[in-house]
Design a protein around this motif. Structure first.
Motif, short mmCIF file in Angstrom:
data_model
loop_
_atom_site.label_atom_id
_atom_site.label_comp_id
_atom_site.label_asym_id
_atom_site.label_seq_id
_atom_site.Cartn_x
_atom_site.Cartn_y
_atom_site.Cartn_z
N SER A 114 -16.43 10.82 2.60
CA SER A 114 -17.72 10.96 3.28
C SER A 114 -17.97 9.86 4.29
CB SER A 114 -18.85 10.98 2.25
OG SER A 114 -18.69 12.04 1.33
N GLY A 115 -16.96 9.04 4.56
CA GLY A 115 -17.10 7.96 5.53
C GLY A 115 -17.50 6.63 4.95
N GLY A 116 -17.62 6.54 3.61
CA GLY A 116 -18.00 5.29 2.97
C GLY A 116 -16.81 4.42 2.64
N LEU A 117 -17.03 3.45 1.75
CA LEU A 117 -16.00 2.48 1.40
C LEU A 117 -15.47 2.66 -0.02
CD1 LEU A 117 -17.65 -0.76 2.89
CD2 LEU A 117 -16.08 0.84 4.02
N ALA A 148 -15.04 0.75 8.49
CA ALA A 148 -14.74 1.60 7.34
C ALA A 148 -13.35 2.21 7.41
CB ALA A 148 -15.78 2.72 7.24
N MET A 149 -12.73 2.20 8.59
CA MET A 149 -11.38 2.74 8.73
C MET A 149 -10.31 1.78 8.22
SD MET A 149 -11.69 4.43 12.53
CE MET A 149 -12.96 5.63 12.92
N LEU A 150 -10.68 0.54 7.99
CA LEU A 150 -9.74 -0.47 7.52
C LEU A 150 -9.61 -0.41 6.00
CD1 LEU A 150 -11.01 -3.44 9.74
CD2 LEU A 150 -9.09 -1.89 10.23
N SER A 151 -8.72 -1.21 5.48
CA SER A 151 -8.54 -1.29 4.03
C SER A 151 -7.98 -2.66 3.67
CB SER A 151 -7.59 -0.19 3.53
OG SER A 151 -6.32 -0.33 4.13
N ALA A 153 -32.84 9.89 3.82
CA ALA A 153 -32.77 11.25 4.35
C ALA A 153 -31.72 11.35 5.45
CB ALA A 153 -34.14 11.67 4.88
N ILE A 154 -31.71 10.36 6.36
CA ILE A 154 -30.73 10.37 7.45
C ILE A 154 -29.31 10.22 6.90
CG2 ILE A 154 -29.91 9.05 9.45
CD1 ILE A 154 -32.87 8.39 10.02
N PHE A 155 -29.15 9.37 5.89
CA PHE A 155 -27.83 9.18 5.30
C PHE A 155 -27.33 10.47 4.66
CE2 PHE A 155 -25.02 7.98 1.79
CZ PHE A 155 -24.10 7.18 2.45
N SER A 156 -28.20 11.15 3.91
CA SER A 156 -27.80 12.42 3.28
C SER A 156 -27.47 13.47 4.34
CB SER A 156 -28.92 12.94 2.38
OG SER A 156 -29.11 12.10 1.28
N TRP A 157 -28.25 13.53 5.41
CA TRP A 157 -27.99 14.48 6.50
C TRP A 157 -26.66 14.17 7.18
CZ3 TRP A 157 -28.76 13.06 11.94
CH2 TRP A 157 -28.51 14.14 12.82
N ALA A 158 -26.40 12.88 7.43
CA ALA A 158 -25.16 12.50 8.11
C ALA A 158 -23.94 12.81 7.25
CB ALA A 158 -25.20 11.02 8.46
N GLN A 159 -24.08 12.72 5.92
CA GLN A 159 -22.96 13.00 5.04
C GLN A 159 -22.49 14.45 5.16
OE1 GLN A 159 -22.19 10.88 1.46
NE2 GLN A 159 -21.91 9.59 3.24
N LYS A 160 -23.40 15.33 5.60
CA LYS A 160 -23.07 16.75 5.68
C LYS A 160 -22.52 17.15 7.05
CE LYS A 160 -26.92 17.61 2.52
NZ LYS A 160 -28.30 18.15 2.40
N PHE A 213 -20.59 15.34 18.14
CA PHE A 213 -21.31 14.16 18.65
C PHE A 213 -21.71 13.26 17.50
CE2 PHE A 213 -25.45 12.18 19.83
CZ PHE A 213 -24.97 11.36 20.87
N LEU A 214 -21.21 12.03 17.50
CA LEU A 214 -21.52 11.02 16.48
C LEU A 214 -21.39 11.61 15.07
CD1 LEU A 214 -24.63 9.32 18.13
CD2 LEU A 214 -22.29 8.46 18.08
N PRO A 215 -20.19 11.93 14.66
CA PRO A 215 -20.00 12.53 13.33
C PRO A 215 -20.28 11.55 12.19
CG PRO A 215 -17.88 11.97 14.28
CD PRO A 215 -18.91 11.72 15.35
N GLY A 216 -20.75 12.07 11.08
CA GLY A 216 -20.91 11.30 9.86
C GLY A 216 -21.77 10.07 10.03
N ASP A 217 -21.27 8.94 9.51
CA ASP A 217 -22.05 7.71 9.48
C ASP A 217 -22.25 7.08 10.85
OD1 ASP A 217 -22.30 7.94 6.75
OD2 ASP A 217 -20.50 6.77 6.33
N GLN A 218 -21.52 7.54 11.86
CA GLN A 218 -21.77 7.02 13.21
C GLN A 218 -23.19 7.34 13.66
OE1 GLN A 218 -18.84 7.84 16.24
NE2 GLN A 218 -17.15 7.79 14.79
#
Length: 487
Positions: free
Chosen positions: A316-319, A376-379, A442-449, A455-460
């Motif tokens: 979902s774009g998290g860590l 978030a793309m790093l590890s 609310a914005i975080f839940s919306w972005a997860q979907k 345009f600006l997918p997910g957490d962007q």
């Protein structure tokens, strides 16, 4: 005549024993570094800041355990309501507590606020369902109205040359509390799972997995409550409208015919005129409060979003962090913030001034937040290193902004109006901060979907909206919107 003379002696005795006068006299003669005052303010502010955000690292799991969310993506919505309930309660009562602080003193409000942490933060840790969590947080916010009075207290207990340091102490302790709180929540939540050799699943902490961090904060608040009984009162509680006191003052004037006494009478009359001025029409105060509210909305939304983002899964774009991982990041951020605020901020503020410091910090925050989705793309080590550096920088910049607005607000009014002014500030800020977690969740839940949006997918999208709010705040720091009170 004898009666008037006795009243005059009583008035003289009252002035000599007035707590506010004693503080002013001590400040006038004191030359050393005010370490005692710094420690006193530090622990009081820390006590009220710790419970505000300590729930964010485990709130995701707490809502999940309540089984109120039908889907995993909906957890953010309910988490936002719990986070907002505290601020909503504080918004409804902040002006009341500010008026109480102006009428009866800063100290009683401070004591009531610390006691509320002991009671309702403990009950929150024992919550067995969603509605109990909402109610205990709301009551905690309603009765914990000491942030406004403690800012007035800090501006009164320090000499003018240390006022920036005093208000920096408030914002630093506040910022540290908002960081150490989540760190404690992250380390101590779910102890039966993390430390099975110490806490069994059948124990109290096993049955209430989020009680331990709340209990530790409540025990600290209990110690602070006891210590606050020794705080000096800084409010002048002279009743200038009392007729008998006015008559005795006239007798003192006639007896002494002293020019200093005449000056003092004129000063009192001027204060009576000033006290009738409307705080709402005080644009230096109101403009600084509005700017403060915008940045507070951003900070509260960021605080919740950061923890939700860090513990959410990689898909979902998290860590995919644990609560303990989040606690480590926030603990490091707290240490970095402490070093900066106590060593560098007073120097920077003296050189640039509070408005310029807030403006620069706001501008620097924008590219920093824009980098989070790419971090978030790093590890591994590179992720840990960059995330810690970004978190330290973001919190340093945020608290620098808040400190600058604190200074502007308290410089915009006289002492006898500071409690009410800070009460208005806390009410407005609390409304904005109540919107922060609810809107952020609310914005975080919306972005997860919308992970695959063009345009600006997910957490962007989440961090883009945070930056838009930050940019609005920066633009509002310029004239003609934000103005300073003329000396």
């Amino acid at each position: 005549m004898a009666g008037e003379y006795e009243e005059t002696l009583l008035k003289k005795h009252y002035y000599e024993n007035c707590p506010g006068c004693k503080v002013e006299q001590r400040n006038a003669t004191q030359r050393g570094f005010p370490i005692k005052e710094i420690i006193s303010i530090w622990i009081v502010v820390l006590c009220t800041a710790l419970p505000i955000s300590s729930l964010f690292p485990f709130l995701y799991f707490m809502i999940r355990d309540f089984h109120i969310a039908k889907r995993e993506e909906d957890i953010g919505y309910y988490a936002g309501y719990v986070g907002s309930s505290f601020m909503l309660g504080r918004a409804l009562t902040s002006v009341f507590w500010g008026i109480v602080a102006d009428r009866y003193g800063r100290k009683p409000v401070i004591i009531i606020g610390t006691i509320s942490v002991v009671i309702f933060n403990t009950l929150f840790g024992l919550s067995v369902n969603f509605w109990m969590a909402i109610c205990t947080r709301f009551l905690l916010g309603s009765l914990n109205g000491l942030l406004g009075p403690i800012k007035a207290y800090a501006s009164e207990v320090f000499r003018p040359e240390y006022q920036a340091l005093g208000l920096s102490t408030v914002s630093t302790a506040w910022g540290i509390g908002l960081i150490i709180g989540p760190a404690l929540g992250g380390f101590l939540a779910q102890p039966a799972e993390k430390f099975p050799n110490i806490f069994s699943k059948e124990s109290l902490f096993g049955r209430f997995p989020y009680f331990l961090p709340c209990l530790c904060i409540s025990l600290f608040a209990f110690g602070v409550t006891i210590a606050t009984f020794w705080l000096p009162e800084t409010l002048h509680m002279h009743n200038y409208n009392n007729k008998s006191q006015a008559d005795s003052y006239d007798a003192l004037e006639a007896a002494s015919c002293d020019s200093n006494a005449e000056d003092k009478k004129q000063e009192i009359e001027g204060r009576e005129e000033t006290s009738k001025e409307s705080l709402i029409r005080n644009w230096p105060l109101m403009s600084s409060i509005i700017v403060y509210c915008v940045f507070s909305l951003h900070d509260m939304a960021y605080t919740e979003i950061f923890s939700l983002w860090a513990v959410s899964p990689r898909k979902s774009g998290g860590l995919s962090y644990s609560t303990e991982n989040v606690g480590e990041v926030l603990a490091i951020s707290g240490f970095g913030l402490l070093v900066f605020q106590l060593s560098l901020y007073p120097i920077v503020e003296k050189i640039l001034g509070p408005i310029m410091v807030s403006r620069i910090a706001g501008v620097l925050s924008i590219p920093l937040l824009a980098s989070y989705p790419y971090i978030a793309m790093l590890s591994g080590f590179s992720l840990s290193m960059l995330l810690n550096c970004a978190s330290v920088a973001k919190n340093v910049l945020s608290v620098s902004i808040i400190t600058g607005t604190f200074i502007l607000q308290n410089n915009a009014v006289d002492q006898h109006q500071r409690g009410a002014a800070n009460g208005i500030s806390m009410t407005a800020m609390s409304l904005f901060k109540a919107a922060g977690p609810a809107g952020g969740g609310a914005i975080f839940s919306w972005a997860q979907k919308r992970q695959n949006a063009a345009f600006l997918p997910g957490d962007q999208m989440v961090f883009f909206i945070l930056n838009a709010v930050e940019l609005i705040g920066v633009l509002m720091t310029f004239k003609p919107f934000l103005v300073q009170r003329r000396a």
